[in-house]
Design an enzyme around this catalytic site. Structure first.
Site, PDB file in Angstrom:
ATOM      1  N   ASP A 278       0.851  -1.155  -0.113  1.00  0.00           N
ATOM      2  CA  ASP A 278       0.001   0.073   0.001  1.00  0.00           C
ATOM      3  C   ASP A 278       0.964   1.368   0.010  1.00  0.00           C
ATOM      4  OD1 ASP A 278      -2.270   1.663   0.196  1.00  0.00           O
ATOM      5  OD2 ASP A 278      -2.679   1.206   2.282  1.00  0.00           O
ATOM      6  N   GLU A 310      -2.988  10.389  -0.369  1.00  0.00           N
ATOM      7  CA  GLU A 310      -4.070   9.510  -0.303  1.00  0.00           C
ATOM      8  C   GLU A 310      -4.568   8.969   0.958  1.00  0.00           C
ATOM      9  OE1 GLU A 310      -6.291   5.800  -0.443  1.00  0.00           O
ATOM     10  OE2 GLU A 310      -4.385   5.867   0.492  1.00  0.00           O
ATOM     11  N   ASP A 338      -4.278   0.099  -6.260  1.00  0.00           N
ATOM     12  CA  ASP A 338      -4.339   0.441  -5.118  1.00  0.00           C
ATOM     13  C   ASP A 338      -5.129  -0.378  -3.981  1.00  0.00           C
ATOM     14  OD1 ASP A 338      -3.644   1.438  -2.508  1.00  0.00           O
ATOM     15  OD2 ASP A 338      -5.337   3.237  -2.629  1.00  0.00           O
ATOM     16  N   HIS A 409      -1.533  -1.283   6.506  1.00  0.00           N
ATOM     17  CA  HIS A 409      -1.431  -0.261   7.313  1.00  0.00           C
ATOM     18  C   HIS A 409      -0.558  -0.464   8.520  1.00  0.00           C
ATOM     19  CE1 HIS A 409      -4.902   2.608   5.785  1.00  0.00           C
ATOM     20  NE2 HIS A 409      -4.082   2.322   4.980  1.00  0.00           N
TER      21      HIS A 409
END
Length: 446
Positions: A278, A310, A338, A409
């Site tokens: 990511d 983003e 993405d 993340h």
């Protein structure tokens, strides 16, 4: 053209002219992987607005030029910068142990002495919203909602509201802080960060996420001792407004240069991992796609946009749409990569009714890669969805996201999670789709 493209994507290596100098990327089927490798190793984490973000922009400009793009430029935009500080979370008596956490992006810190208070658990955001203020006042809210795995990541949208809106809803009821179960699917002890939001008319309280195993641990503690206290310390910085950039490069169309085929990804990442999935993989894919198609002399212009920030809420995408508002009518197509680096399994479009026959042809060209036909409700990707809202036709090459939220993340989003063979399958699909659209005269809006 079709024979040329088939030969290109089937080859193990594509020789173009003389061997490239060592400092330049080689134009072959490994190009996408080599680009994401370079980005994650040489730049690493790329938090929007940071010094590393600026290095990522410079890296992209240099690579575009080395790859022979006809035009390369950047476009600035302003944004609010947030910086992570030290954080810790401990369970007080009777359990006395630390939990793994991460601050949510944009969160304020705690007072210097931290926050120590009783914790109250809710199963989801909706349950919190319906709670009696007396249950929540002066406590630390804990939302313990599970994210289920799915090839499309369909459940993410049902769970991520706790991260985005939880602090506001908890503060409305008088909470001192909020922690959430990570919006992830891994049972490894990595906490999952991501952007959260405040409201101007509601007090700002600290917001953090704990890893999935720690959320399970805390829920078991609360089952034994409902009056459990937590002690939270976070030192985050909110320096204010800074400038970041979108990075843009073009292969000029040989016949219809004013017609723009936009392919994109986002250059920024969260600061915990190295941003390989990511969205380093997406960056590598769209850069490689256009570079490899340059020798074909596409009829329409292929524009690659690496959107900034983003992660902070499509900030770069909104800036791009505003800056290019007058020429969006010339954007004949847009798509973004993405969603990691899993194999592409489905092709969705957002075309006009008359262009659906063309979409069916394109899907047939992709079929040998194991890609099935999808719907005509594609968003095009997070950043590209901003362009779709302005009427630009889009498509989505849907990647297998079954395991994406194991890494998304978290500190575990690193290069070793990318399967080079799967990335090559992605690249082949992007070459087929982009080439067919860039060399057609079909109006995808109709």
């Amino acid at each position: 053209m079709k024979l040329w493209l088939t030969t290109m994507i089937a080859a193990t290596t594509i020789a173009i002219g003389q061997p490239a100098q060592a400092s330049k990327p080689e134009l072959n089927n490994d190009l996408a992987y080599k680009l994401v490798e370079s980005l994650t190793v040489e730049v690493g984490p790329r938090l929007a607005g940071s010094e590393a973000d600026a290095r990522a922009v410079a890296w992209a400009e240099q690579k575009f030029r080395q790859l022979g793009f006809d035009k390369v430029w950047t476009e600035p935009f302003t944004m609010q910068y947030w910086e992570r500080g030290n954080a810790s979370l401990r369970v007080e008596a009777p359990f006395n142990q630390a939990l793994v956490l991460t601050a949510l992006g944009g969160s304020v810190g705690t007072p210097f002495d931290g926050i120590t208070s009783q914790v109250v658990m809710f199963d989801n955001l909706q349950q919190l919203q319906q709670a009696n203020p007396a249950e929540v006042k002066d406590k630390i809210v804990f939302i313990n909602q599970t994210l289920r795995k799915d090839i499309r990541g369909s459940f993410y949208g049902q769970v991520v509201g706790a991260r985005a809106q939880g602090a506001v809803e908890a503060a409305k009821l008088g909470a001192k802080a909020i922690i959430i179960r990570s919006v992830g699917t891994s049972n490894n002890r990595f906490a999952h960060t991501g952007i959260m939001r405040y409201s101007e008319d509601v007090p700002r309280i600290p917001a953090a996420a704990i890893s999935v195993p720690d959320a399970m641990q805390l829920s078991k503690m609360l089952a034994i001792h409902p009056e459990t206290n937590l002690s939270l310390h976070m030192k985050n910085n909110l320096p204010g407004e800074v400038t970041s950039h979108n990075v843009i490069a073009e292969i000029t169309g040989s016949k219809r240069p004013d017609e723009i085929v936009l392919i994109g990804a986002h250059i920024d990442s969260w600061d915990e991992g190295t941003g390989a999935l990511d969205d380093g993989a997406g960056v590598g894919l769209v850069m490689a796609t256009a570079a490899l198609l340059k020798q074909q002399k596409p009829e329409r212009t292929i524009r690659v946009v690496l959107f900034g920030n983003e992660e902070g809420g499509l900030i770069g995408a909104r800036a791009y749409a505003a800056h290019h508002a007058a020429e969006l009518k010339n954007h004949v197509f847009a798509s973004e990569s993405d969603f990691g680096a899993g194999r592409i399994w489905r092709f969705d479009t957002g075309f006009g009714e008359q262009a659906l026959a063309f979409a069916a042809e394109l899907q047939q060209d992709l079929k040998h890669l194991g890609i099935e036909a999808g719907s005509n409700t594609a968003s095009g990707g997070p950043d590209v969805s901003v362009l779709k809202a302005q009427g630009v036709p889009v498509a989505s090459l849907q990647q297998d996201g079954t395991d994406y939220f194991d890494f998304h993340h978290t500190p575990n989003d690193t290069l070793d999670k990318i399967d080079p063979a799967a990335l090559q399958q992605n690249l082949k699909a992007w070459l087929i789709m982009t080439s067919k659209i860039a060399n057609s005269n079909v109006d995808l809006r109709k």
